[in-house]
Design an enzyme around this catalytic site. Structure first.
Site, short mmCIF file in Angstrom:
data_model
loop_
_atom_site.label_atom_id
_atom_site.label_comp_id
_atom_site.label_asym_id
_atom_site.label_seq_id
_atom_site.Cartn_x
_atom_site.Cartn_y
_atom_site.Cartn_z
N GLU A 1 0.70 -1.23 0.08
CA GLU A 1 -0.03 0.10 0.03
C GLU A 1 0.74 1.21 -0.09
OE1 GLU A 1 -3.19 -0.02 -0.18
OE2 GLU A 1 -3.54 -1.95 0.28
N ARG B 1 -17.59 -0.68 7.31
CA ARG B 1 -18.80 -1.28 6.45
C ARG B 1 -19.18 -2.35 7.53
NH1 ARG B 1 -19.48 -5.69 3.69
NH2 ARG B 1 -17.38 -6.23 3.56
N CYS C 1 -7.35 -2.26 8.57
CA CYS C 1 -6.20 -2.32 7.79
C CYS C 1 -5.57 -1.03 7.66
CB CYS C 1 -5.91 -3.28 6.56
SG CYS C 1 -6.19 -4.73 6.73
N HIS D 1 -1.27 -5.62 1.69
CA HIS D 1 -2.62 -6.79 1.36
C HIS D 1 -2.36 -7.85 0.59
CE1 HIS D 1 -5.62 -3.38 2.91
NE2 HIS D 1 -5.83 -4.33 3.45
N1 PCA Z 1 -8.30 -7.02 6.53
C1 PCA Z 1 -9.04 -5.98 7.01
C2 PCA Z 1 -8.94 -5.87 8.40
C3 PCA Z 1 -8.13 -7.20 8.99
C4 PCA Z 1 -7.63 -7.89 7.73
O1 PCA Z 1 -7.10 -8.75 7.40
C5 PCA Z 1 -9.00 -4.79 6.13
O2 PCA Z 1 -8.30 -4.77 5.01
O3 PCA Z 1 -9.23 -3.63 6.53
#
Ligand code: PCA
Length: 221
Positions: free
Chosen positions: A82, A92, A145, A169
């Site tokens: 990111e 959400r 996240c 991610h």
């Molecule tokens: N993904 C979520 C929160 C925890 C995770 O593993 C997110 O993308 O916010």
């Protein structure tokens, strides 16, 4: 030499029984990297605020030079470092403690956003070179996240200026989407990819935060 990459992974959320982030990150605990680096893994809860508190405690205890937080991005087909964390929580779905903040700041009075200083384009190039699908992402969303990513960057700005940090991610695991149409990535590949992410970030830290590659990761809307 004694240098550490702290990697965090979230616990399962949103009705899932596994989170690929923790499944992959915990397999890297204790992994030695070139240059005298070791990965230290830490689970974090998918909970607003508490996730940042656990991260802050782990950074104080582990004293890492590099921190990489990892989360599941259901629906993505690639490993995606990111670029930017924004100062907003807009959930959400409730988190694992039942909290569902809407349009609140991660840090009241904090800057609107932080850019990671990790070499995200170098990381993507290294992943692709290794045959692992990867792309820069320009949004970490507005859930836990992005929240921990912003919290990490704020901790670096206010308490740990020598640390390099960022967020990655990753896709669902195949077993999470058996019978669905969403993309997934095998756990072994995610583990190899995250080890490579840590290695590139560690090398960049050794090089004093070298400049990122001047290649585009831009997108039209
Ligand atoms: N993904 C979520 C929160 C925890 C995770 O593993 C997110 O993308 O916010």
């Amino acid at each position: 030499m004694d240098k550490r990459v702290l990697m965090t992974g979230f616990d399962p959320f949103g009705g899932e029984t596994v989170n690929p982030a923790w499944e992959a990150v915990h397999r890297l605990d204790g992994r030695a990297l070139q240059g005298g680096w070791t990965i230290v893994s830490q689970q974090v809860p998918t909970v607003f605020d508490r996730s940042i508190a656990v991260l802050r405690e782990a950074m104080g205890r582990v004293r890492p030079q590099v921190v990489i937080c990892v989360g599941q991005a259901g629906g993505r087909a690639q490993i995606t470092p990111e670029r930017v964390a924004i100062n907003v929580n807009d959930a959400r779905i409730p988190d694992n403690a039942g909290q569902q903040p809407i349009d609140t700041p991660v840090v009241p009075g904090g800057p609107a956003a932080y850019f990671t200083k990790l070499p995200i384009k170098r990381i993507v190039a290294a992943l692709r070179e290794a045959g692992i699908p990867a792309a820069v992402s320009n949004t970490a969303g507005t859930y836990v996240c992005n929240h921990i990513f912003y919290g990490l960057m704020h901790l670096i700005a206010t308490e740990h200026p020598q640390v390099q940090g960022g967020f990655v991610h990753i896709p669902y695991l195949p077993e999470q989407v058996a019978g669905k149409t969403e993309p997934s990535m095998a756990l072994d590949l995610i583990v190899r990819g995250l080890e490579l992410v840590a290695a590139v970030a560690a090398a960049a830290s050794d090089a004093g935060g070298e400049a990122d590659l001047a290649v585009t990761a831009g997108q039209e809307c």
